[in-house]
Write a protein that holds these residues in place. Structure first.
Motif, PDB file in Angstrom:
ATOM      1  N   UNK A  58     -14.521  48.936  44.039  1.00 18.12           N
ATOM      2  CA  UNK A  58     -13.354  48.348  43.432  1.00 18.12           C
ATOM      3  C   UNK A  58     -12.115  48.930  43.704  1.00 18.12           C
ATOM      4  N   UNK A  59     -11.094  48.490  43.802  1.00 14.74           N
ATOM      5  CA  UNK A  59      -9.601  48.983  44.365  1.00 14.74           C
ATOM      6  C   UNK A  59      -9.138  50.133  43.478  1.00 14.74           C
ATOM      7  N   UNK A  60      -8.978  49.756  42.320  1.00 19.72           N
ATOM      8  CA  UNK A  60      -8.595  50.691  41.100  1.00 19.72           C
ATOM      9  C   UNK A  60      -9.466  50.380  39.716  1.00 19.72           C
ATOM     10  N   UNK A  61      -9.194  51.100  39.076  1.00 18.61           N
ATOM     11  CA  UNK A  61     -10.268  51.305  37.847  1.00 18.61           C
ATOM     12  C   UNK A  61      -9.815  50.523  36.532  1.00 18.61           C
ATOM     13  N   UNK A  62     -10.412  49.758  35.997  1.00 16.26           N
ATOM     14  CA  UNK A  62     -10.328  49.185  34.688  1.00 16.26           C
ATOM     15  C   UNK A  62     -11.208  49.767  33.693  1.00 16.26           C
ATOM     16  N   UNK A  63     -10.435  50.011  32.595  1.00 13.58           N
ATOM     17  CA  UNK A  63     -11.497  50.725  31.494  1.00 13.58           C
ATOM     18  C   UNK A  63     -12.347  49.789  30.840  1.00 13.58           C
ATOM     19  N   UNK A  64     -13.390  50.302  30.106  1.00 10.01           N
ATOM     20  CA  UNK A  64     -14.299  49.597  29.548  1.00 10.01           C
ATOM     21  C   UNK A  64     -13.794  48.294  28.629  1.00 10.01           C
ATOM     22  N   UNK A  65     -12.945  48.685  27.891  1.00  6.29           N
ATOM     23  CA  UNK A  65     -12.282  47.594  26.978  1.00  6.29           C
ATOM     24  C   UNK A  65     -11.073  46.952  27.626  1.00  6.29           C
ATOM     25  N   UNK A  66     -10.755  47.063  28.719  1.00 10.88           N
ATOM     26  CA  UNK A  66      -9.622  46.321  29.223  1.00 10.88           C
ATOM     27  C   UNK A  66     -10.262  45.040  30.110  1.00 10.88           C
ATOM     28  N   UNK A 106      -7.686  51.567  50.969  1.00 15.16           N
ATOM     29  CA  UNK A 106      -6.141  51.266  51.470  1.00 15.16           C
ATOM     30  C   UNK A 106      -5.343  50.759  50.357  1.00 15.16           C
ATOM     31  N   UNK A 107      -5.832  49.965  49.400  1.00 14.77           N
ATOM     32  CA  UNK A 107      -5.251  49.667  48.430  1.00 14.77           C
ATOM     33  C   UNK A 107      -5.064  50.564  47.417  1.00 14.77           C
ATOM     34  N   UNK A 108      -6.190  51.285  47.095  1.00 18.29           N
ATOM     35  CA  UNK A 108      -6.072  52.513  46.295  1.00 18.29           C
ATOM     36  C   UNK A 108      -4.888  53.447  46.545  1.00 18.29           C
ATOM     37  N   UNK A 109      -5.017  53.727  47.778  1.00 14.51           N
ATOM     38  CA  UNK A 109      -4.016  54.888  48.317  1.00 14.51           C
ATOM     39  C   UNK A 109      -2.870  54.191  48.399  1.00 14.51           C
ATOM     40  N   UNK A 110      -2.637  52.872  48.637  1.00 15.30           N
ATOM     41  CA  UNK A 110      -1.307  52.522  48.499  1.00 15.30           C
ATOM     42  C   UNK A 110      -0.556  52.155  46.947  1.00 15.30           C
ATOM     43  N   UNK A 111      -1.355  52.248  46.145  1.00 17.08           N
ATOM     44  CA  UNK A 111      -0.908  52.570  44.727  1.00 17.08           C
ATOM     45  C   UNK A 111       0.036  51.300  44.400  1.00 17.08           C
ATOM     46  N   UNK A 112      -0.454  50.144  44.553  1.00 17.51           N
ATOM     47  CA  UNK A 112       0.226  48.810  44.238  1.00 17.51           C
ATOM     48  C   UNK A 112       0.629  48.762  42.838  1.00 17.51           C
ATOM     49  N   UNK A 113       1.641  48.217  42.415  1.00 15.08           N
ATOM     50  CA  UNK A 113       2.029  48.100  41.005  1.00 15.08           C
ATOM     51  C   UNK A 113       1.110  47.194  40.453  1.00 15.08           C
ATOM     52  N   UNK A 114       1.120  47.433  39.012  1.00 12.01           N
ATOM     53  CA  UNK A 114       0.051  46.472  38.353  1.00 12.01           C
ATOM     54  C   UNK A 114       1.084  45.962  37.087  1.00 12.01           C
ATOM     55  N   UNK A 115       0.786  44.898  36.616  1.00  8.16           N
ATOM     56  CA  UNK A 115       1.327  44.333  35.378  1.00  8.16           C
ATOM     57  C   UNK A 115       0.359  44.020  34.400  1.00  8.16           C
ATOM     58  N   UNK A 116       0.615  44.613  33.198  1.00  8.25           N
ATOM     59  CA  UNK A 116      -0.410  44.341  31.809  1.00  8.25           C
ATOM     60  C   UNK A 116       0.520  43.656  30.829  1.00  8.25           C
ATOM     61  N   UNK A 117      -0.468  43.186  29.940  1.00  6.29           N
ATOM     62  CA  UNK A 117      -0.054  42.583  28.722  1.00  6.29           C
ATOM     63  C   UNK A 117      -0.800  43.316  27.679  1.00  6.29           C
TER      64      UNK A 117
END
Length: 309
Positions: A96-104, A121-132
């Motif tokens: 997986x590119x970036x981690x999502x927690x168990x409850x997310x 590459x995505x992990x090192x680029x650190x793309x912005x993420x949007x959350x609700x």
């Protein structure tokens, strides 16, 4: 299903499974469970497709003191009933590119086989993420999440939408100011202006959370929802933001849910639901992800400024 019509057998299908996959991670499902489910479904669907012809073996028949015949007969050692399924979990690489927690829950990018290089590459680029991020007023827990032990209860009748908007505006301004101050440059210098004009300022460290925007998108006391854009964030950090918001509103609050709605250019419309974690949908999704990455050639190598935070 156009991608499936061109697949004549399992071997061709397997060769197409090299790329990026966007799925919707349900809450209370770990990344390891999700990864195992996707790979298990791929093995099941591949093994259900028409397979290559069984190999033959050479058999020499007849007496040794007379003319002998050479025949090609079925090699039962190549039969799946003998050697087992053609495709097993060990035939796949997945990350997986970036981690999502168990409850997310929400958008999650997976790399299959050669696609694991893209997730790095995505992990090192650190793309912005949007959350609700969903919260509730009137109670605080020891973990800042709904499943924690209640440590405080307080009144919340004085909290209004306007007060929430005012507090989160101050929170966003404080985060942005700290981000610029830690660059080591004068806030009113030309160098700082040039740095900010290049785009989003990303931290050099992948351990420091940076928030680019916060806004309240829903309020129905005591429940509310914040939309947060950030990088280097993690679930417990988002829980803490809800707790801090409650403190600044002179009450208490805890997080009731976290949903990732976008990562870079990948959003909820692209994410595959659990019922669609099947070979035909996965191949189609990989094609869409490939198109997005080709259209945004700078997606993995953003020219935005970096700060040694």
């Amino acid at each position: 299903m156009s991608a499936i019509k061109n697949i004549r057998n399992a071997a061709i299908a397997y060769k197409t499974l090299n790329g990026l996959l966007c799925v919707y991670k349900p809450a209370c499902v770990s990344l390891q469970q999700l990864q195992n489910t996707v790979i298990t479904n791929l093995c099941r669907d591949l093994n259900a497709l028409p397979d290559r012809p069984l190999e033959k073996r050479v058999e020499i028949q007849g007496p040794t003191n007379d003319a002998m015949t050479v025949k090609l007969v079925t090699n039962y050692a190549d039969d799946p009933l003998v050697c087992g399924p053609r495709y097993i979990k060990e035939d796949f690489r997945c990350s997986w590119a970036t981690h999502l927690g168990l409850f997310s829950s929400g958008v999650l990018l997976l790399g299959i086989n050669d696609g694991t290089k893209l997730t790095y590459l995505i992990n090192t680029a650190r793309l912005t993420r949007a959350y609700k991020v969903h919260g509730q007023l009137g109670k605080a827990t020891d973990t800042y999440f709904w499943n924690g032990k209640t440590v405080e209860k307080s009144s919340f009748g004085h909290v209004t939408r306007e007060k929430i908007d005012k507090v989160i505006a101050h929170m966003q301004a404080a985060h942005q100011k700290t981000m610029f101050e830690m660059s080591g440059l004068h806030m009113e210098s030309q160098t700082m202006f040039d740095l900010a004009s290049q785009g989003l300022i990303r931290p050099a460290s992948n351990k420091l959370p940076v928030i680019y925007g916060i806004k309240c998108v829903h309020f129905n006391s005591p429940n509310f929802t914040l939309e947060i854009q950030a990088t280097n964030e993690y679930d417990k950090y988002l829980w803490t933001l809800i707790h801090d918001l409650g403190v600044q509103l002179k009450t208490s609050a805890y997080c009731t849910g976290v949903q990732c709605i976008r990562q870079g250019k990948f959003d909820l419309k692209l994410a595959l639901l659990r019922k669609h974690w099947q070979l035909q949908y996965i191949i189609q999704n990989m094609d869409k992800c490939r198109s997005i990455m080709e259209e945004n050639s700078l997606l993995l190598k953003p020219k935005s400024a970096s700060l040694a935070l």
